[in-house]
Design a protein around this motif. Structure first.
Motif, PDB file in Angstrom:
ATOM      1  N   UNK A  99      40.927  46.807  30.048  1.00 57.65           N
ATOM      2  CA  UNK A  99      39.684  46.786  29.432  1.00 57.65           C
ATOM      3  C   UNK A  99      39.119  48.301  29.084  1.00 57.65           C
ATOM      4  N   UNK A 100      39.798  49.430  29.501  1.00 61.11           N
ATOM      5  CA  UNK A 100      39.600  50.505  28.896  1.00 61.11           C
ATOM      6  C   UNK A 100      38.725  51.527  30.184  1.00 61.11           C
ATOM      7  N   UNK A 101      38.736  52.647  29.866  1.00 62.69           N
ATOM      8  CA  UNK A 101      37.853  53.637  30.489  1.00 62.69           C
ATOM      9  C   UNK A 101      36.370  53.331  30.622  1.00 62.69           C
ATOM     10  N   UNK A 102      35.490  53.162  29.948  1.00 62.52           N
ATOM     11  CA  UNK A 102      34.308  52.723  30.112  1.00 62.52           C
ATOM     12  C   UNK A 102      33.992  51.822  31.116  1.00 62.52           C
ATOM     13  N   UNK A 103      34.553  50.505  31.247  1.00 64.16           N
ATOM     14  CA  UNK A 103      34.303  49.473  32.254  1.00 64.16           C
ATOM     15  C   UNK A 103      34.832  50.035  33.542  1.00 64.16           C
TER      16      UNK A 103
ATOM     17  N   UNK B   5      39.233  47.136  46.131  1.00 61.13           N
ATOM     18  CA  UNK B   5      38.635  46.931  44.923  1.00 61.13           C
ATOM     19  C   UNK B   5      39.178  48.060  44.073  1.00 61.13           C
ATOM     20  N   UNK B   6      39.568  49.242  44.470  1.00 57.38           N
ATOM     21  CA  UNK B   6      40.043  50.165  43.462  1.00 57.38           C
ATOM     22  C   UNK B   6      41.181  49.786  42.745  1.00 57.38           C
ATOM     23  N   UNK B   7      41.948  49.032  43.551  1.00 58.65           N
ATOM     24  CA  UNK B   7      43.458  48.426  43.040  1.00 58.65           C
ATOM     25  C   UNK B   7      43.053  47.355  41.801  1.00 58.65           C
ATOM     26  N   UNK B   8      41.946  46.538  42.214  1.00 59.74           N
ATOM     27  CA  UNK B   8      41.706  45.582  40.996  1.00 59.74           C
ATOM     28  C   UNK B   8      41.013  46.499  39.711  1.00 59.74           C
ATOM     29  N   UNK B   9      40.219  47.662  40.085  1.00 60.21           N
ATOM     30  CA  UNK B   9      39.833  48.405  39.097  1.00 60.21           C
ATOM     31  C   UNK B   9      40.873  49.201  38.299  1.00 60.21           C
ATOM     32  N   UNK B  10      42.098  49.429  38.794  1.00 60.41           N
ATOM     33  CA  UNK B  10      43.085  49.999  38.019  1.00 60.41           C
ATOM     34  C   UNK B  10      43.526  48.992  36.926  1.00 60.41           C
ATOM     35  N   UNK B  11      43.613  47.811  37.203  1.00 57.77           N
ATOM     36  CA  UNK B  11      43.872  46.632  36.222  1.00 57.77           C
ATOM     37  C   UNK B  11      42.908  46.533  35.061  1.00 57.77           C
ATOM     38  N   UNK B  12      41.723  46.694  35.470  1.00 58.64           N
ATOM     39  CA  UNK B  12      40.454  46.823  34.466  1.00 58.64           C
ATOM     40  C   UNK B  12      40.682  48.051  33.634  1.00 58.64           C
TER      41      UNK B  12
ATOM     42  N   UNK C 228      38.831  38.766  44.396  1.00 59.62           N
ATOM     43  CA  UNK C 228      39.104  40.104  43.684  1.00 59.62           C
ATOM     44  C   UNK C 228      39.438  39.818  42.240  1.00 59.62           C
ATOM     45  N   UNK C 229      39.411  38.603  41.870  1.00 58.59           N
ATOM     46  CA  UNK C 229      39.757  38.357  40.250  1.00 58.59           C
ATOM     47  C   UNK C 229      38.387  38.340  39.820  1.00 58.59           C
ATOM     48  N   UNK C 230      37.464  37.861  40.476  1.00 56.05           N
ATOM     49  CA  UNK C 230      36.080  37.808  40.080  1.00 56.05           C
ATOM     50  C   UNK C 230      35.553  39.150  39.846  1.00 56.05           C
ATOM     51  N   UNK C 231      35.737  40.006  40.618  1.00 54.66           N
ATOM     52  CA  UNK C 231      35.504  41.615  40.612  1.00 54.66           C
ATOM     53  C   UNK C 231      36.036  41.953  39.238  1.00 54.66           C
ATOM     54  N   UNK C 232      37.202  41.850  39.180  1.00 50.75           N
ATOM     55  CA  UNK C 232      37.824  42.371  37.938  1.00 50.75           C
ATOM     56  C   UNK C 232      37.240  41.924  36.329  1.00 50.75           C
ATOM     57  N   UNK C 233      36.910  40.461  36.684  1.00 53.47           N
ATOM     58  CA  UNK C 233      36.283  40.066  35.570  1.00 53.47           C
ATOM     59  C   UNK C 233      34.898  40.476  34.988  1.00 53.47           C
TER      60      UNK C 233
END
Length: 111
Positions: free
Chosen positions: A94-98, A83-90, A50-55
């Motif tokens: 890292x912002x809206x675009x990523x 995955x969506x939980x990880x993407x919330x941290x993104x 999950x960390x790798x997905x976030x990176x």
């Protein structure tokens, strides 16, 4: 496309197959690094994935994000909600675009 995870010594792309044939020493060094990283010593492998997905998502790397999500789903049963939980941290870091880019990929993978 060959999709799997490095933990099981299966690498993405054709490049590693060539490295294995042409430079066994380098290939074994990469395998050793792989084993050292994905060892689950403190964090379990699912958390590491999950960390790798976030990176990958934070780097806005569509190809890597898709591969990480696909392998996490296939090999670990990771859900879209995880995955969506990880993407919330993104989104936060890292912002809206990523975030948007990765969310589109996740939606595609989990369709």
């Amino acid at each position: 496309m060959r999709v799997s995870i490095m933990k099981e010594e299966v690498f993405y792309g054709k490049g590693m197959e060539r490295v294995k044939k042409e430079d066994e020493g380098l290939y074994q060094a990469i395998v050793g690094l792989n084993e050292a990283v994905w060892n689950g010593k403190v964090l379990d492998y699912k958390t590491q994935k999950l960390i790798a997905i976030g990176i990958a998502a934070s780097n806005a790397d569509s190809r890597a994000t898709e591969r990480q999500i696909m392998s996490a789903k296939k090999e670990l049963g990771v859900t879209r909600d995880e995955v969506v939980d990880v993407l919330k941290v993104v989104l936060l870091t890292s912002g809206m675009q990523p975030f948007n880019k990765a969310l589109q990929i996740a939606n595609k993978v989990f369709e």
